[in-house]
Design a protein around this motif. Structure first.
Motif, mmCIF file in Angstrom:
data_model
loop_
_atom_site.group_PDB
_atom_site.id
_atom_site.type_symbol
_atom_site.label_atom_id
_atom_site.label_comp_id
_atom_site.label_asym_id
_atom_site.label_seq_id
_atom_site.Cartn_x
_atom_site.Cartn_y
_atom_site.Cartn_z
ATOM 1 N N MET A 199 -67.492 111.464 25.089
ATOM 2 C CA MET A 199 -66.403 112.399 25.135
ATOM 3 C C MET A 199 -65.602 112.539 23.702
ATOM 4 S SD MET A 199 -64.565 111.827 28.841
ATOM 5 C CE MET A 199 -63.178 112.785 28.350
ATOM 6 N N ASN A 200 -66.307 112.380 22.654
ATOM 7 C CA ASN A 200 -65.756 112.652 21.538
ATOM 8 C C ASN A 200 -65.749 114.012 20.916
ATOM 9 O OD1 ASN A 200 -64.601 110.092 21.584
ATOM 10 N ND2 ASN A 200 -66.130 108.936 20.932
ATOM 11 N N ASP A 201 -66.478 114.669 21.607
ATOM 12 C CA ASP A 201 -66.653 116.051 20.886
ATOM 13 C C ASP A 201 -65.503 116.925 21.239
ATOM 14 O OD1 ASP A 201 -69.031 115.493 19.681
ATOM 15 O OD2 ASP A 201 -70.285 116.354 21.398
ATOM 16 N N TRP A 202 -64.809 117.289 20.246
ATOM 17 C CA TRP A 202 -63.420 118.111 20.542
ATOM 18 C C TRP A 202 -63.248 119.410 20.469
ATOM 19 C CZ3 TRP A 202 -59.258 115.219 22.288
ATOM 20 C CH2 TRP A 202 -59.242 113.962 22.105
ATOM 21 N N VAL A 203 -62.760 120.260 21.010
ATOM 22 C CA VAL A 203 -62.483 121.877 20.683
ATOM 23 C C VAL A 203 -61.099 122.190 20.733
ATOM 24 C CG1 VAL A 203 -64.720 122.118 21.905
ATOM 25 C CG2 VAL A 203 -62.945 122.213 23.393
ATOM 26 N N LYS A 204 -61.043 123.328 20.221
ATOM 27 C CA LYS A 204 -59.413 123.982 20.278
ATOM 28 C C LYS A 204 -59.251 124.441 21.694
ATOM 29 C CE LYS A 204 -57.385 123.356 16.224
ATOM 30 N NZ LYS A 204 -57.281 124.153 15.114
ATOM 31 N N ALA A 205 -58.083 124.377 22.039
ATOM 32 C CA ALA A 205 -57.635 124.822 23.183
ATOM 33 C C ALA A 205 -56.199 125.498 23.035
ATOM 34 C CB ALA A 205 -57.509 123.705 24.448
ATOM 35 N N LYS A 206 -56.008 126.751 23.617
ATOM 36 C CA LYS A 206 -54.775 127.428 23.462
ATOM 37 C C LYS A 206 -54.050 127.434 24.640
ATOM 38 C CE LYS A 206 -54.520 131.246 20.846
ATOM 39 N NZ LYS A 206 -54.490 132.511 20.568
ATOM 40 N N VAL A 207 -52.766 127.052 24.512
ATOM 41 C CA VAL A 207 -51.894 127.001 25.627
ATOM 42 C C VAL A 207 -51.672 128.585 26.035
ATOM 43 C CG1 VAL A 207 -49.632 126.631 26.476
ATOM 44 C CG2 VAL A 207 -50.602 124.843 24.747
ATOM 45 N N ILE A 208 -51.898 128.924 27.502
ATOM 46 C CA ILE A 208 -51.738 130.112 27.906
ATOM 47 C C ILE A 208 -50.436 130.112 29.194
ATOM 48 C CG2 ILE A 208 -53.776 131.293 27.204
ATOM 49 C CD1 ILE A 208 -54.705 130.869 30.011
ATOM 50 N N GLY A 209 -50.191 128.952 29.448
ATOM 51 C CA GLY A 209 -49.093 129.185 30.414
ATOM 52 C C GLY A 209 -48.262 127.699 30.535
ATOM 53 N N LYS A 210 -47.116 127.666 31.140
ATOM 54 C CA LYS A 210 -46.362 126.202 30.991
ATOM 55 C C LYS A 210 -45.467 126.673 32.265
ATOM 56 C CE LYS A 210 -43.118 123.892 28.317
ATOM 57 N NZ LYS A 210 -42.463 123.722 26.871
ATOM 58 N N HIS A 211 -45.432 125.506 32.914
ATOM 59 C CA HIS A 211 -44.418 125.616 33.913
ATOM 60 C C HIS A 211 -43.567 124.135 33.945
ATOM 61 C CE1 HIS A 211 -42.544 126.807 37.783
ATOM 62 N NE2 HIS A 211 -43.016 125.724 38.081
ATOM 63 N N GLN A 212 -42.329 124.066 34.156
ATOM 64 C CA GLN A 212 -41.395 122.967 34.200
ATOM 65 C C GLN A 212 -41.326 122.608 35.849
ATOM 66 O OE1 GLN A 212 -38.190 122.380 31.872
ATOM 67 N NE2 GLN A 212 -37.697 119.996 32.524
ATOM 68 N N TRP A 213 -41.602 121.664 36.346
ATOM 69 C CA TRP A 213 -41.283 121.619 37.873
ATOM 70 C C TRP A 213 -39.835 120.868 37.969
ATOM 71 C CZ3 TRP A 213 -44.734 123.846 41.076
ATOM 72 C CH2 TRP A 213 -45.733 124.298 40.633
ATOM 73 N N ALA A 214 -39.642 119.995 37.240
ATOM 74 C CA ALA A 214 -38.345 119.103 37.352
ATOM 75 C C ALA A 214 -38.176 118.412 35.985
ATOM 76 C CB ALA A 214 -38.550 118.083 38.323
ATOM 77 N N GLU A 215 -37.297 117.610 35.843
ATOM 78 C CA GLU A 215 -36.917 116.880 34.595
ATOM 79 C C GLU A 215 -37.938 116.064 34.175
ATOM 80 O OE1 GLU A 215 -34.564 116.113 31.404
ATOM 81 O OE2 GLU A 215 -33.841 117.268 32.689
ATOM 82 N N GLY A 216 -38.683 116.509 33.052
ATOM 83 C CA GLY A 216 -39.681 115.561 32.412
ATOM 84 C C GLY A 216 -41.085 115.863 33.406
ATOM 85 N N LEU A 217 -41.228 116.863 34.084
ATOM 86 C CA LEU A 217 -42.178 117.223 34.876
ATOM 87 C C LEU A 217 -42.997 118.481 34.566
ATOM 88 C CD1 LEU A 217 -43.944 115.391 37.129
ATOM 89 C CD2 LEU A 217 -42.375 116.645 38.814
ATOM 90 N N TYR A 218 -44.264 118.466 34.131
ATOM 91 C CA TYR A 218 -44.821 119.817 33.439
ATOM 92 C C TYR A 218 -46.053 119.975 33.948
ATOM 93 C CZ TYR A 218 -40.967 119.429 30.186
ATOM 94 O OH TYR A 218 -39.627 119.467 29.588
ATOM 95 N N SER A 219 -46.341 121.446 33.982
ATOM 96 C CA SER A 219 -48.066 121.465 33.918
ATOM 97 C C SER A 219 -48.359 122.547 32.773
ATOM 98 C CB SER A 219 -48.492 122.192 35.393
ATOM 99 O OG SER A 219 -47.555 123.240 35.614
ATOM 100 N N LEU A 220 -49.391 122.331 32.169
ATOM 101 C CA LEU A 220 -49.747 123.387 31.056
ATOM 102 C C LEU A 220 -51.100 124.064 31.588
ATOM 103 C CD1 LEU A 220 -49.198 121.273 27.932
ATOM 104 C CD2 LEU A 220 -47.860 123.287 28.500
ATOM 105 N N GLN A 221 -51.417 125.149 31.040
ATOM 106 C CA GLN A 221 -52.445 125.760 31.232
ATOM 107 C C GLN A 221 -53.062 126.301 29.954
ATOM 108 O OE1 GLN A 221 -50.987 129.041 33.861
ATOM 109 N NE2 GLN A 221 -51.875 128.136 35.666
ATOM 110 N N PHE A 222 -54.403 126.194 29.960
ATOM 111 C CA PHE A 222 -55.273 126.350 28.660
ATOM 112 C C PHE A 222 -56.472 127.159 28.930
ATOM 113 C CE2 PHE A 222 -53.521 121.909 28.692
ATOM 114 C CZ PHE A 222 -52.896 122.049 27.473
ATOM 115 N N ASP A 223 -56.785 127.823 27.840
ATOM 116 C CA ASP A 223 -58.163 128.446 27.543
ATOM 117 C C ASP A 223 -58.863 127.499 26.642
ATOM 118 O OD1 ASP A 223 -59.920 130.596 27.723
ATOM 119 O OD2 ASP A 223 -59.284 131.472 25.740
ATOM 120 N N ALA A 224 -59.952 127.123 27.076
ATOM 121 C CA ALA A 224 -60.768 126.206 26.067
ATOM 122 C C ALA A 224 -62.245 126.378 26.556
ATOM 123 C CB ALA A 224 -60.251 124.977 26.265
#
Length: 247
Positions: free
Chosen positions: A1-26
């Motif tokens: 699992m050491n092959d890295w690729v670039k991922a672009k953030v395409i979405g973000k949601h904050q559910w509560a204080e300190g609680l997040y989801s991020l969406q990526f294209d990769a």
């Protein structure tokens, strides 16, 4: 699992204080529901990465992770500060064996999650597998505050699709919430309140239990389940409960 690729953030949601989801294209390889990828940022000249379960089903895009910001942690504060258009590193291949691949069919599948452990079960529930192998699926999400209950729309979609075959139970431990059982998942298991709520019993003959969340919940739940005769599931020795452990 050491092959890295670039991922672009395409979405973000904050559910509560300190609680997040991020969406990526990769461009990552195909994965199985229940697996995780590593997400990393370059911080002070060092690539710092952590494993995150994928929330989206394997057939769906964008890729999505669900996480807590740990204020003193090296990665999650800068991760939660990202916005659409920003880039991160991501492993090109998902890993982990917290899947239904080798799980024997049974009457009831119990999915017990605390906090962001919910995310991995959303991926699994959005595939055909649990519905082909089990007559009924019961998802339990334990949180401290009601504000930490997330993905309500997704859960409603699953409930709408599968009707009486799907049950969702919220458990809130530090405040009263009219839509939730009061207390921790393990206490609700011990008291019998959880099973009474859904009209089903956790039993080695009829059940498989998957556990994902904080280590204290998993440790305590394992003891409760083993006292009832459930055995830990291993790839080459099928059992009745499975736990998530990142490597």
């Amino acid at each position: 699992m050491n092959d890295w690729v670039k991922a672009k953030v395409i979405g973000k949601h904050q559910w509560a204080e300190g609680l997040y989801s991020l969406q990526f294209d990769a461009p990552i390889a195909d994965f199985k529901a229940g697996q995780y990828i590593k997400v990393a940022l370059e911080i002070d000249g060092e690539r710092i990465g952590r494993p995150y379960s994928l929330v989206n089903a394997p057939q769906d895009r964008p890729l999505e992770i669900y996480f807590n910001e740990v204020p003193e942690g090296p990665l999650t504060p800068p991760l939660s500060a990202l916005n659409p258009g920003d880039e991160v590193w991501m492993t090109a291949t998902a890993g982990g064996i917290f899947t239904l691949d080798t799980v024997e069919p049974a009457e009831t599948l119990w999915l017990l999650a605390t906090g962001t452990g919910l995310g991995v079960f959303l991926s699994i529930l959005r595939t055909a597998e649990p519905w082909e192998r089990f007559k009924r699926v019961i998802l339990v999400h334990g949180v401290r505050q009601a504000a930490d209950l997330a993905y309500g729309e997704t859960l409603a979609e699953i409930a709408g699709r599968y009707g009486e075959r799907f049950s969702f139970v919220a458990a809130v431990s530090r405040e009263r919430d009219p839509g939730a059982l009061p207390g921790r998942i393990t206490d609700l298991l011990t008291s019998g309140q959880l099973e009474a709520q859904v009209g089903a019993t956790i039993d080695p003959a009829t059940s498989h239990v998957m556990l994902c969340g904080n280590s204290a919940m998993i440790k305590d739940a394992k003891a409760i389940l083993e006292a009832r005769g459930l055995v830990r599931h291993r790839r080459h020795a099928p059992g009745q409960y499975t736990t998530e452990q990142y490597h």
